[in-house]
Design an enzyme around this catalytic site. Structure first.
Site, PDB file in Angstrom:
ATOM      1  N   GLU A 281       0.864  -1.189   0.000  1.00  0.00           N
ATOM      2  CA  GLU A 281       0.000   0.000   0.000  1.00  0.00           C
ATOM      3  C   GLU A 281       0.899   1.238   0.000  1.00  0.00           C
ATOM      4  O   GLU A 281       1.760   1.374   0.851  1.00  0.00           O
ATOM      5  CB  GLU A 281      -0.914  -0.019   1.234  1.00  0.00           C
TER       6      GLU A 281
ATOM      7  N   HIS B  89     -25.517  -0.339  -0.709  1.00  0.00           N
ATOM      8  CA  HIS B  89     -26.637  -0.238  -1.654  1.00  0.00           C
ATOM      9  C   HIS B  89     -27.417  -1.550  -1.716  1.00  0.00           C
ATOM     10  O   HIS B  89     -26.828  -2.634  -1.636  1.00  0.00           O
ATOM     11  CB  HIS B  89     -26.113   0.120  -3.053  1.00  0.00           C
TER      12      HIS B  89
ATOM     13  N   ILE C 113     -13.476  -0.014 -10.144  1.00  0.00           N
ATOM     14  CA  ILE C 113     -14.454  -0.369  -9.097  1.00  0.00           C
ATOM     15  C   ILE C 113     -14.967   0.930  -8.465  1.00  0.00           C
ATOM     16  O   ILE C 113     -14.513   1.362  -7.406  1.00  0.00           O
ATOM     17  CB  ILE C 113     -13.842  -1.326  -8.041  1.00  0.00           C
TER      18      ILE C 113
ATOM     19  N   CYS D 199     -11.311  13.646  23.439  1.00  0.00           N
ATOM     20  CA  CYS D 199     -12.081  14.431  22.458  1.00  0.00           C
ATOM     21  C   CYS D 199     -13.461  14.683  23.049  1.00  0.00           C
ATOM     22  O   CYS D 199     -14.217  13.725  23.276  1.00  0.00           O
ATOM     23  CB  CYS D 199     -12.185  13.654  21.144  1.00  0.00           C
TER      24      CYS D 199
ATOM     25  N   CYS E  12      -8.557  18.247  20.654  1.00  0.00           N
ATOM     26  CA  CYS E  12      -7.936  16.943  20.885  1.00  0.00           C
ATOM     27  C   CYS E  12      -6.614  16.730  20.150  1.00  0.00           C
ATOM     28  O   CYS E  12      -5.813  15.890  20.548  1.00  0.00           O
ATOM     29  CB  CYS E  12      -8.904  15.816  20.520  1.00  0.00           C
TER      30      CYS E  12
HETATM   31  C1  LIG Z   1     -18.127  10.082  -4.300  1.00  0.00           C
HETATM   32  C2  LIG Z   1     -18.193   8.588  -4.109  1.00  0.00           C
HETATM   33  C3  LIG Z   1     -19.293   7.995  -3.508  1.00  0.00           C
HETATM   34  C4  LIG Z   1     -19.356   6.618  -3.359  1.00  0.00           C
HETATM   35  N1  LIG Z   1     -20.378   6.070  -2.659  1.00  0.00           N
HETATM   36  C5  LIG Z   1     -20.442   4.739  -2.495  1.00  0.00           C
HETATM   37  C6  LIG Z   1     -21.471   4.159  -1.722  1.00  0.00           C
HETATM   38  O1  LIG Z   1     -22.264   4.845  -1.088  1.00  0.00           O
HETATM   39  N2  LIG Z   1     -21.555   2.815  -1.667  1.00  0.00           N
HETATM   40  C7  LIG Z   1     -20.689   2.012  -2.329  1.00  0.00           C
HETATM   41  O2  LIG Z   1     -20.868   0.816  -2.308  1.00  0.00           O
HETATM   42  N3  LIG Z   1     -19.646   2.536  -3.020  1.00  0.00           N
HETATM   43  C8  LIG Z   1     -19.500   3.873  -3.097  1.00  0.00           C
HETATM   44  N4  LIG Z   1     -18.460   4.429  -3.774  1.00  0.00           N
HETATM   45  C9  LIG Z   1     -17.473   3.554  -4.376  1.00  0.00           C
HETATM   46  C10 LIG Z   1     -16.467   3.035  -3.368  1.00  0.00           C
HETATM   47  O3  LIG Z   1     -16.027   4.067  -2.516  1.00  0.00           O
HETATM   48  C11 LIG Z   1     -15.292   2.446  -4.131  1.00  0.00           C
HETATM   49  O4  LIG Z   1     -15.785   1.518  -5.059  1.00  0.00           O
HETATM   50  C12 LIG Z   1     -14.316   1.725  -3.221  1.00  0.00           C
HETATM   51  O5  LIG Z   1     -13.941   2.542  -2.141  1.00  0.00           O
HETATM   52  C13 LIG Z   1     -13.094   1.355  -4.046  1.00  0.00           C
HETATM   53  O6  LIG Z   1     -12.185   0.724  -3.210  1.00  0.00           O
HETATM   54  P1  LIG Z   1     -10.758   0.389  -3.765  1.00  0.00           P
HETATM   55  O7  LIG Z   1     -10.103  -0.423  -2.727  1.00  0.00           O
HETATM   56  O8  LIG Z   1     -10.865  -0.165  -5.137  1.00  0.00           O
HETATM   57  O9  LIG Z   1     -10.049   1.804  -3.970  1.00  0.00           O
HETATM   58  P2  LIG Z   1      -9.223   2.695  -2.934  1.00  0.00           P
HETATM   59  O10 LIG Z   1      -9.917   2.856  -1.663  1.00  0.00           O
HETATM   60  O11 LIG Z   1      -8.823   3.924  -3.667  1.00  0.00           O
HETATM   61  O12 LIG Z   1      -7.944   1.802  -2.656  1.00  0.00           O
HETATM   62  C14 LIG Z   1      -6.930   1.625  -3.603  1.00  0.00           C
HETATM   63  C15 LIG Z   1      -5.618   1.623  -2.860  1.00  0.00           C
HETATM   64  O13 LIG Z   1      -4.562   1.325  -3.757  1.00  0.00           O
HETATM   65  C16 LIG Z   1      -3.426   2.064  -3.364  1.00  0.00           C
HETATM   66  N5  LIG Z   1      -2.512   2.182  -4.480  1.00  0.00           N
HETATM   67  C17 LIG Z   1      -2.708   2.839  -5.655  1.00  0.00           C
HETATM   68  N6  LIG Z   1      -1.619   2.728  -6.437  1.00  0.00           N
HETATM   69  C18 LIG Z   1      -0.712   1.983  -5.755  1.00  0.00           C
HETATM   70  C19 LIG Z   1       0.602   1.540  -6.034  1.00  0.00           C
HETATM   71  N7  LIG Z   1       1.223   1.858  -7.193  1.00  0.00           N
HETATM   72  N8  LIG Z   1       1.249   0.803  -5.103  1.00  0.00           N
HETATM   73  C20 LIG Z   1       0.646   0.477  -3.921  1.00  0.00           C
HETATM   74  N9  LIG Z   1      -0.600   0.892  -3.604  1.00  0.00           N
HETATM   75  C21 LIG Z   1      -1.274   1.620  -4.518  1.00  0.00           C
HETATM   76  C22 LIG Z   1      -4.036   3.409  -2.963  1.00  0.00           C
HETATM   77  O14 LIG Z   1      -3.149   4.166  -2.149  1.00  0.00           O
HETATM   78  C23 LIG Z   1      -5.305   2.996  -2.268  1.00  0.00           C
HETATM   79  O15 LIG Z   1      -5.166   2.884  -0.879  1.00  0.00           O
HETATM   80  C24 LIG Z   1     -18.329   5.807  -3.882  1.00  0.00           C
HETATM   81  C25 LIG Z   1     -17.209   6.411  -4.454  1.00  0.00           C
HETATM   82  C26 LIG Z   1     -17.123   7.786  -4.525  1.00  0.00           C
HETATM   83  C27 LIG Z   1     -15.880   8.423  -5.041  1.00  0.00           C
END
Ligand SMILES: Cc1cc2nc3c(=O)[nH]c(=O)nc-3n(C[C@H](O)[C@H](O)[C@H](O)COP(=O)(O)OP(=O)(O)OC[C@H]3O[C@@H](n4cnc5c(N)ncnc54)[C@H](O)[C@@H]3O)c2cc1C
Length: 472
Positions: free
Chosen positions: A31, A49, A332, A396, A438
């Site tokens: 990470e 959802h 995703i 806090c 805090c």
């Molecule tokens: C405005 C908004 C509203 C949303 N609302 C909802 C909701 O209500 N319900 C729902 O189900 N979903 C919702 N989503 C979608 C949901 O938040 C995402 O689908 C989910 O958080 C994606 O998770 P992830 O682990 O793929 O991405 P992230 O949380 O971005 O994790 C990816 C990780 O990879 C790491 N990374 C990237 N590049 C590298 C690298 N080169 N080397 C090592 N690490 C790396 C990053 O630092 C990060 O920690 C929403 C999204 C947004 C933006």
């Protein structure tokens, strides 16, 4: 050679890590940030959802509906704060009524329980809704989750079961080698039999290192208001406008801690680190939210924030084994949070093509429960504090967080090592004063517990200084 490297520790990578921790595999998670769930997984609407909205037959629909089903057990085992409060999608004119009827049909096709409510029924459930409401679609299986806790709890349990996590380690290159892949980071070079690409906004770049089929993520920003907890009954369900081609529309929702959020907007932006908010967009968010709930008290606003959706050009979830042992979880966007346990199951299926998936005899699916003082009765709290005096020292005042809770969140597996890490786990700094009271105390506790100087405590990433040195 490692069995598996998971790139990214957001909700998707952490859920994959936890599910795969059931198997006898040597797993390393890389990470690039200083904490898990630091990017999109902590800046979203935090809605579980129900699944009435995605196109029937699509991967999004399948993952959403299965994910929603798996949430109850996952949150119970990991002591994640989640409540199925139900959602109401509101139609205020004939055009929206038509869209709502289409959504009702989609819900039925996706196997999601939905029910149409007339104006009186809707207002009986939510008296603060606009009297203009004509019809509402109730989805009782929708929920709210503590999005900050989700990735942390998943990763903590994965680590309790043997998964290794390296923070502050960014993958900078990947190449195929005999029997697997070579992964280069800013700190080391690893060889691994398999890779799970869960890099969120950067999952296109990780894919493009090694897969001849190229992907492209374009970030789509969502901006929000956060309101303080002022009245637990102001709104009891998640209230949605009808969705549009841009997304699920604007919502007004309680959070698991009794705050309210309004948002998100949905505009494409160029940069993957553009988290700015702007007055014009927020004014539109507010105007739309007020059409749903006219009496929103804007004097309760304590914060604005934005999150970036990882939208792949195709608009689809890309969940596939693109090359032998190289599993892509690209694009995703929403409902990714909801889908994370279902996506993790898919990863297991793909990896069984490449390696033997033998279950561990001693996998423990449960996380040690969190101490939640604010859920105890005054008598229970007094009894608990008598035995554990650090839980009586309030750090806090806005969120009533004790020193004992801060210490606990630092010393668990996947523990907090930054101010933001503590804030996201046990909430000091989330309240009205936003850390004014805090934060100095949290700095001292982190420095003491981690054996570092006060000025070496960081807000989040290694460069985010707070103190430069002592003045007196
Ligand atoms: C405005 C908004 C509203 C949303 N609302 C909802 C909701 O209500 N319900 C729902 O189900 N979903 C919702 N989503 C979608 C949901 O938040 C995402 O689908 C989910 O958080 C994606 O998770 P992830 O682990 O793929 O991405 P992230 O949380 O971005 O994790 C990816 C990780 O990879 C790491 N990374 C990237 N590049 C590298 C690298 N080169 N080397 C090592 N690490 C790396 C990053 O630092 C990060 O920690 C929403 C999204 C947004 C933006």
């Amino acid at each position: 050679m490692k069995d598996l490297i998971i790139i990214g520790a957001g909700a998707i990578g952490s859920a994959a890590a936890r599910t795969l921790a059931q198997y006898e595999l040597d797993i390393l998670v890389l990470e690039k940030e200083s904490d898990v769930g630091e990017v999109t997984s902590s800046a979203n609407s935090a809605i579980v959802h129900s699944g009435y909205d995605p196109v029937p037959g699509s991967e999004k629909a399948a993952m959403n509906v299965r994910g929603n089903l798996l949430y109850d057990q996952m949150c119970e085992e990991l002591d994640i704060d989640m409540r199925k409060i139900g959602s109401l999608t509101i139609a205020t004119n004939d055009e929206e009524v038509e869209i709502l009827r289409g959504l009702e049909e989609r819900g039925r096709q996706n196997g999601v329980p939905v029910q149409m409510l007339n104006r009186e029924e809707t207002l009986a459930l939510e008296p603060n809704l606009t009297p203009e409401v004509k019809l509402a679609l109730l989805a009782p299986t929708a929920g709210i989750v503590n999005t900050f806790e989700l990735s942390v709890a998943l990763m903590e349990n994965a680590m309790d079961n043997g998964v290794k996590l390296n923070l502050n380690e960014a993958v900078t290159g990947i190449r195929a080698i005999e029997g697997g892949y070579e992964v280069t980071t800013n700190r080391a070079v690893y060889q691994t039999r398999a890779i799970v690409n869960a890099a969120g906004l950067f999952s296109d770049e990780i894919n493009n290192f090694v897969n001849p089929v190229k992907y492209e993520i374009q970030p789509r920003k969502g901006e929000y208001f956060v309101l303080d907890h002022f009245d637990p009954d102001f709104i009891r369900h998640t209230i949605f406008t009808v969705p549009s081609s841009k997304g699920k529309g604007i919502l007004v929702s309680p959070t698991t801690h009794g705050n309210y959020i309004l948002g998100p907007s949905a505009e494409f932006v160029e940069e993957k680190d553009d988290y700015s908010t702007d007055g014009e967009t927020l004014a539109q968010v507010l105007a739309t939210a007020k059409k749903l709930v006219p009496s929103i008290p804007m004097n309760q606003v304590i914060r604005e924030f934005s999150g970036l959706r990882a939208v792949e050009k195709s608009g689809h979830f890309i969940i596939e084994e693109s090359l032998p042992g190289f599993v892509n979880l690209v694009g995703i966007q929403s409902p990714g949070l909801t889908s994370c346990p279902a996506i993790a199951e898919e990863v297991v299926k793909f990896l069984s093509n490449t390696m033997e998936m033998k279950k561990k005899a001693d996998f423990n699916p449960r996380r040690r429960p969190m101490v939640r003082l604010n859920r105890m009765t005054p008598e229970e709290r007094a009894e608990f504090v008598k035995k554990n005096p650090k839980f009586g020292n309030i750090i806090c005042r806005c969120e009533m967080v004790s020193e004992g809770e801060v210490l606990d969140c630092i010393h668990r597996n996947c523990g907090a090592a930054t101010i933001r890490g503590v804030k996201r786990r046990v909430r000091p700094g989330m309240g009205k004063c936003q850390g004014g009271f805090c934060q100095p105390r949290i700095i001292k506790i982190l420095a003491r517990e981690l054996g570092i100087k006060n000025e070496d405590v960081r807000m989040k990433s290694p460069g985010s200084f707070i103190l430069m040195g002592e003045t007196k």
